[in-house]
Design a protein around this motif. Structure first.
Motif, PDB file in Angstrom:
ATOM      1  N   THR A   1       0.831  -1.197  -0.078  1.00  0.00           N
ATOM      2  CA  THR A   1      -0.066  -0.041  -0.077  1.00  0.00           C
ATOM      3  C   THR A   1       0.748   1.218  -0.065  1.00  0.00           C
ATOM      4  O   THR A   1       0.658   2.246  -0.765  1.00  0.00           O
ATOM      5  CB  THR A   1      -0.925   0.104   1.158  1.00  0.00           C
ATOM      6  N   ARG A   2       1.729   1.299   0.847  1.00  0.00           N
ATOM      7  CA  ARG A   2       2.688   2.390   0.979  1.00  0.00           C
ATOM      8  C   ARG A   2       3.597   2.679  -0.393  1.00  0.00           C
ATOM      9  O   ARG A   2       3.783   3.684  -0.889  1.00  0.00           O
ATOM     10  CB  ARG A   2       3.888   2.111   1.984  1.00  0.00           C
ATOM     11  N   TYR A   3       3.967   1.530  -1.172  1.00  0.00           N
ATOM     12  CA  TYR A   3       4.775   1.460  -2.443  1.00  0.00           C
ATOM     13  C   TYR A   3       3.614   2.099  -3.404  1.00  0.00           C
ATOM     14  O   TYR A   3       4.285   2.966  -4.048  1.00  0.00           O
ATOM     15  CB  TYR A   3       5.379   0.349  -2.706  1.00  0.00           C
ATOM     16  N   MET A   4       2.467   1.830  -3.401  1.00  0.00           N
ATOM     17  CA  MET A   4       1.676   2.197  -4.775  1.00  0.00           C
ATOM     18  C   MET A   4       1.180   3.723  -4.384  1.00  0.00           C
ATOM     19  O   MET A   4       1.194   4.406  -5.502  1.00  0.00           O
ATOM     20  CB  MET A   4       0.276   1.257  -4.782  1.00  0.00           C
ATOM     21  N   ALA A   5       1.111   4.038  -3.219  1.00  0.00           N
ATOM     22  CA  ALA A   5       0.706   5.302  -2.939  1.00  0.00           C
ATOM     23  C   ALA A   5       2.074   6.332  -3.251  1.00  0.00           C
ATOM     24  O   ALA A   5       1.800   7.431  -3.781  1.00  0.00           O
ATOM     25  CB  ALA A   5       0.325   5.802  -1.352  1.00  0.00           C
ATOM     26  N   LEU A   6       3.226   5.818  -2.799  1.00  0.00           N
ATOM     27  CA  LEU A   6       4.460   6.872  -2.817  1.00  0.00           C
ATOM     28  C   LEU A   6       4.720   6.988  -4.329  1.00  0.00           C
ATOM     29  O   LEU A   6       5.236   7.881  -4.816  1.00  0.00           O
ATOM     30  CB  LEU A   6       5.547   5.966  -2.420  1.00  0.00           C
ATOM     31  N   LYS A   7       4.252   5.959  -5.331  1.00  0.00           N
ATOM     32  CA  LYS A   7       4.512   6.066  -6.783  1.00  0.00           C
ATOM     33  C   LYS A   7       3.701   7.230  -7.419  1.00  0.00           C
ATOM     34  O   LYS A   7       4.203   7.899  -8.498  1.00  0.00           O
ATOM     35  CB  LYS A   7       4.081   4.651  -7.442  1.00  0.00           C
ATOM     36  N   HIS A   8       2.784   7.618  -6.583  1.00  0.00           N
ATOM     37  CA  HIS A   8       1.713   8.811  -6.952  1.00  0.00           C
ATOM     38  C   HIS A   8       2.336  10.046  -6.206  1.00  0.00           C
ATOM     39  O   HIS A   8       1.364  10.966  -6.076  1.00  0.00           O
ATOM     40  CB  HIS A   8       0.186   8.493  -6.898  1.00  0.00           C
ATOM     41  N   GLY A   9       3.270   9.904  -5.566  1.00  0.00           N
ATOM     42  CA  GLY A   9       3.825  10.971  -4.827  1.00  0.00           C
ATOM     43  C   GLY A   9       3.280  11.264  -3.583  1.00  0.00           C
ATOM     44  O   GLY A   9       3.310  12.532  -2.754  1.00  0.00           O
ATOM     45  N   ILE A  10       2.565  10.509  -2.889  1.00  0.00           N
ATOM     46  CA  ILE A  10       1.733  10.504  -1.733  1.00  0.00           C
ATOM     47  C   ILE A  10       2.464   9.670  -0.473  1.00  0.00           C
ATOM     48  O   ILE A  10       2.699   8.531  -0.680  1.00  0.00           O
ATOM     49  CB  ILE A  10       0.326  10.070  -1.886  1.00  0.00           C
ATOM     50  N   THR A  11       2.785  10.340   0.376  1.00  0.00           N
ATOM     51  CA  THR A  11       3.698   9.742   1.450  1.00  0.00           C
ATOM     52  C   THR A  11       2.744   9.011   2.666  1.00  0.00           C
ATOM     53  O   THR A  11       1.669   9.480   2.640  1.00  0.00           O
ATOM     54  CB  THR A  11       4.744  10.538   2.360  1.00  0.00           C
TER      55      THR A  11
ATOM     56  N   ARG B   1       2.185   9.749   5.503  1.00  0.00           N
ATOM     57  CA  ARG B   1       1.749  10.761   6.422  1.00  0.00           C
ATOM     58  C   ARG B   1       0.440  11.362   6.005  1.00  0.00           C
ATOM     59  O   ARG B   1      -0.198  12.155   6.759  1.00  0.00           O
ATOM     60  CB  ARG B   1       3.005  11.834   6.702  1.00  0.00           C
ATOM     61  N   GLU B   2       0.164  11.329   4.630  1.00  0.00           N
ATOM     62  CA  GLU B   2      -0.708  11.890   4.063  1.00  0.00           C
ATOM     63  C   GLU B   2      -2.045  11.322   3.937  1.00  0.00           C
ATOM     64  O   GLU B   2      -2.924  11.484   3.620  1.00  0.00           O
ATOM     65  CB  GLU B   2      -0.355  12.597   2.614  1.00  0.00           C
ATOM     66  N   TYR B   3      -2.077   9.721   4.491  1.00  0.00           N
ATOM     67  CA  TYR B   3      -3.234   9.254   4.599  1.00  0.00           C
ATOM     68  C   TYR B   3      -3.271   8.282   6.002  1.00  0.00           C
ATOM     69  O   TYR B   3      -2.369   8.062   6.487  1.00  0.00           O
ATOM     70  CB  TYR B   3      -3.464   8.457   3.474  1.00  0.00           C
ATOM     71  N   SER B   4      -4.336   7.709   6.223  1.00  0.00           N
ATOM     72  CA  SER B   4      -4.302   6.896   7.296  1.00  0.00           C
ATOM     73  C   SER B   4      -4.365   5.300   6.879  1.00  0.00           C
ATOM     74  O   SER B   4      -5.116   4.970   5.873  1.00  0.00           O
ATOM     75  CB  SER B   4      -5.569   7.077   8.285  1.00  0.00           C
ATOM     76  N   THR B   5      -3.557   4.631   7.688  1.00  0.00           N
ATOM     77  CA  THR B   5      -3.729   3.179   7.591  1.00  0.00           C
ATOM     78  C   THR B   5      -4.523   2.371   8.501  1.00  0.00           C
ATOM     79  O   THR B   5      -4.034   2.542   9.854  1.00  0.00           O
ATOM     80  CB  THR B   5      -2.247   2.682   7.449  1.00  0.00           C
ATOM     81  N   LEU B   6      -5.331   1.665   8.195  1.00  0.00           N
ATOM     82  CA  LEU B   6      -6.124   0.910   9.462  1.00  0.00           C
ATOM     83  C   LEU B   6      -5.985  -0.487   9.140  1.00  0.00           C
ATOM     84  O   LEU B   6      -6.442  -1.064   8.131  1.00  0.00           O
ATOM     85  CB  LEU B   6      -7.626   1.380   9.282  1.00  0.00           C
ATOM     86  N   PRO B   7      -5.381  -1.386  10.324  1.00  0.00           N
ATOM     87  CA  PRO B   7      -5.462  -2.800  10.300  1.00  0.00           C
ATOM     88  C   PRO B   7      -6.906  -3.408  10.194  1.00  0.00           C
ATOM     89  O   PRO B   7      -7.550  -3.010  11.474  1.00  0.00           O
ATOM     90  CB  PRO B   7      -4.485  -3.214  11.297  1.00  0.00           C
ATOM     91  N   VAL B   8      -7.343  -4.128   9.366  1.00  0.00           N
ATOM     92  CA  VAL B   8      -8.765  -4.706   9.588  1.00  0.00           C
ATOM     93  C   VAL B   8      -8.782  -6.221   9.209  1.00  0.00           C
ATOM     94  O   VAL B   8     -10.094  -6.676   9.147  1.00  0.00           O
ATOM     95  CB  VAL B   8      -9.597  -3.768   8.486  1.00  0.00           C
TER      96      VAL B   8
END
Length: 338
Positions: free
Chosen positions: A150-160, A162-169
């Motif tokens: 998830t972090r890798y795919m978001a970072l590919k679009h320039g989004i770190t 810190r800019e979204y929330s991650t929830l373990p579900v």
């Protein structure tokens, strides 16, 4: 002549030893191999349960028990604590652990691609990972492989991160509940959960890594995902058992590629169907290509996994990782040769 108490005790011990020596050999509890699975009903771990259902572990004279944790990172922790002898989990954990000074090794590979899907809730405005800013994204567990991806795919679009929330579900029903209750905008999960969500219209596919093409688009190359890994110390002292485990998995991979999804489903426990066997079979059909044909680590796969992890994990970036110590094809190669 009456024997002394000590003499009688000695004779009794000798007699007992003789009886035991003449008794047929049998496995005892100390020979049980406990395998922790990061969500046993997930298709990405299907080979572990299928091998057990087919009796392949028993054919290797192994007494195996399969246990389940909702996330791969939890299964990893069970291995490190010594509670289990092996883990059916994601290969990328072997790289992550080596960066932390711990050595585990994959002895058989289930998947040549992640088999993971980023689904988006019908209630969300997200169209792609480029829209992740300010959103809540579901993963199986913090520090899990779904978290890494998830972090890798978001970072590919320039989004770190810190800019979204991650929830373990978690997975399965808990993941579906998180979508239906609108606790997450999008999340990463596997079959058969994906098909259940799509059938109900609760979510749609945003990123599909069930195929080689989809994985190459998302991750830039092949990405070996789940398999069977063990602690390197245990491997060194239990090569015979490790070889048996790998042979059982290699046979299972061959079974998968020589039988229909319907035949495979028939071998699985009925409670894995989620009350809908037809949907289970349909989901299995859509994922058959993700399984390795022989349990071997695919060429070039470890290098791409390391590239992805180095991008998002500061503990790995710039650090020397010996990929040859993260996996071995020795045992599955022997199994396929025979």
């Amino acid at each position: 002549m009456n024997k002394s108490p000590k003499a009688r005790l000695f004779c009794a011990a000798i007699a007992l030893a003789s009886v035991i020596a003449m008794s047929p050999a049998r496995a005892d509890d100390s020979q049980t191999i406990s395998i922790m699975v990061g969500g046993i009903s997930k298709f990405i771990y299907l080979p572990a349960k299928l091998a057990d259902q087919l009796g392949y572990f028993k054919d290797e004279k192994l007494h195996v028990e399969l246990l389940s944790q909702p996330a791969g990172v939890d299964a990893e922790n069970e291995l490190l604590s010594g509670s289990v002898q092996a883990v059916a989990g994601a290969y990328d954990h072997t790289i992550d652990l080596q960066s932390k000074g711990k050595e585990v090794r994959s002895i058989a590979t289930f998947l040549q691609v992640p088999g993971e899907v980023e689904v988006v809730s019908k209630a969300s405005t997200m169209k792609s990972m480029a829209d992740a800013k300010g959103k809540t994204l579901g993963v199986t567990g913090l520090g899990s492989s779904t978290d890494f991806l998830t972090r890798y795919m978001a970072l590919k679009h320039g989004i770190t991160s810190r800019e979204y929330s991650t929830l373990p579900v978690g997975a399965d029903n808990s993941f579906i509940a998180a979508v239906q209750q609108r606790r997450i905008d999008a999340g990463m999960t596997t079959e058969p959960t994906v098909s259940r969500l799509l059938q109900k219209g609760d979510a749609s596919v945003m990123v599909d890594m069930r195929t080689v093409d989809g994985t190459q688009q998302a991750l830039g190359g092949i990405y070996p995902f789940t398999g069977l890994y063990v602690d390197a110390g245990w491997l060194a002292s239990h090569k015979q058992q490790a070889a048996g485990l790998a042979r059982a998995i290699a046979r299972t991979m061959k079974y998968i590629h020589t039988h229909t999804p319907e035949e495979i489903a028939d071998k699985m426990p009925k409670d894995y169907y989620g009350g809908d066997k037809a949907l289970y079979v349909q989901a299995l059909k859509s994922t058959m290509a993700m399984y390795t044909p022989d349990g071997k680590m695919p060429a070039g796969g470890p290098e791409n996994v390391l590239k992805v992890l180095s991008t998002i994990n500061p503990a790995i970036k710039g650090k020397h990782i010996d990929l040859q110590r993260t996996y071995t094809n020795e045992f599955v190669a022997t199994a396929n040769a025979s």
